[in-house]
Scaffold this motif. Structure first.
Motif, PDB file in Angstrom:
ATOM      1  N   ARG A   1      -6.972   1.509  -2.557  1.00 13.67           N
ATOM      2  CA  ARG A   1      -5.616   1.610  -1.999  1.00 13.67           C
ATOM      3  C   ARG A   1      -4.671   0.646  -2.699  1.00 13.67           C
ATOM      4  O   ARG A   1      -3.460   0.872  -2.734  1.00 13.67           O
TER       5      ARG A   1
ATOM      6  N   ILE B   1       0.838  -1.204   0.000  1.00 10.18           N
ATOM      7  CA  ILE B   1       0.000   0.000   0.000  1.00 10.18           C
ATOM      8  C   ILE B   1       0.873   1.254   0.000  1.00 10.18           C
ATOM      9  O   ILE B   1       0.560   2.258  -0.645  1.00 10.18           O
TER      10      ILE B   1
ATOM     11  N   GLU C   1      -8.928  -3.271   0.584  1.00  9.85           N
ATOM     12  CA  GLU C   1      -7.974  -2.371  -0.062  1.00  9.85           C
ATOM     13  C   GLU C   1      -8.288  -2.198  -1.549  1.00  9.85           C
ATOM     14  O   GLU C   1      -8.166  -1.091  -2.089  1.00  9.85           O
TER      15      GLU C   1
END
Length: 295
Positions: A248, A227, A243
């Motif tokens: 992300r 990330i 995510e």
């Protein structure tokens, strides 16, 4: 009714029979009797298993809710002075990325049951109390422990959007050979998932000896580094779904590998008789059902 609920949850007469301690043939016979009683099919029989008809799906949803209410009432009667606690022992990264984000939903639905999540190594000593439930990679039969498939899923190539943007417009696997690859290096014996070499082999490359400049022994650390823009990582899809949904991380290639070592839900035989354990066990299996199919 219990046989139907188990068969509908597992979508397998064999696994339902294993749960209830009867043969698949006995489950099949009971389902035929139930279908005669409701005057319609509840399952579609196929060569590779069964699926629910629309009638079966609605019936299973309503029946499951009724069984949950019965079991919850049993739990409340058993512990009228306070909540009953179920302990769940779990692998570190799975506890962080899959279990912790979900367990609040269970507590909202079942406030009468307390849950203690313990992120600890797989092997526990004879001096330690057995957990009520445990989630780890399957390693074969363990005496006195019931094991159910929980999470299969696939390994996907993920990267931060700014890192993936550095690839060519139409990237090929060869473009990754010169990019920073984050490697998993599990320290605990027996833990292993297919790595970058297997991914490149699946995309048409021969044997490659890749040099990784960054490695982690815990998957959630590799995900956090990914990330932050440290490189590309191979991660189970169920570990990075939040995510990916939030942007992300991105799936950089759309090429995935089936996970070779799925996670199983382990239940000691002594815990199976506790209704509060059965409630959480059933809920976890329902949560993992979609990933079992993917695997």
């Amino acid at each position: 009714m219990r046989a139907f609920e188990a068969a509908a949850r597992h979508l397998s007469f064999a696994r339902a029979g294993g749960e209830l301690g009867v043969t698949p043939g006995a489950i099949s016979h009971q389902m035929r009797q139930l279908e005669e009683w409701v005057e319609g099919p509840l399952f579609e029989r196929r060569a590779n298993g069964v699926s629910l008809t629309e009638t079966g799906r609605v019936f299973a949803t309503r029946l499951g809710a009724i069984f949950d209410q019965i079991t919850a009432a049993s739990v409340a009667a058993r512990a009228p002075g306070g909540a009953s606690t179920v302990t769940v022992r779990c692998q570190y990264s799975l506890a962080t990325k899959w279990l912790a984000p979900r367990i609040g939903k269970f507590r909202a639905a079942h406030p009468e049951i307390s849950v203690a999540v313990l992120a600890l190594p797989h092997r526990w000593s004879a001096n330690e109390r057995d957990p009520d439930l445990a989630i780890y990679h399957g390693r074969g039969t363990i005496p006195g422990i019931r094991q159910d498939m929980l999470l299969g899923g696939r390994l996907v190539v993920v990267a931060a959007p700014q890192v993936a943007a550095l690839l060519p417009a139409a990237p090929t696997p060869a473009d990754l050979l010169t990019r920073p690859l984050i490697k998993m290096d599990f320290a605990e014996p027996g833990w292993h998932d297919e790595g970058w070499e297997a991914w490149f082999a699946a995309t048409g490359f021969g044997h490659l000896e890749l040099r990784a400049t960054l490695s982690f022994n815990l998957l959630h650390l590799a995900i956090e580094a990914c990330i932050a823009g440290a490189g590309f990582a191979l991660a189970p899809n169920f570990m990075v779904e939040q995510e990916l949904a939030a942007g992300r991380l991105v799936d950089a290639f759309g090429i995935s590998l089936p996970i070779r070592q799925p996670y199983v839900l382990m239940t000691p035989e002594a815990s199976l008789a506790r209704p509060e354990v059965e409630i959480l066990r059933s809920w976890l299996l329902d949560e993992g059902m979609g990933y079992v199919k993917q695997g």
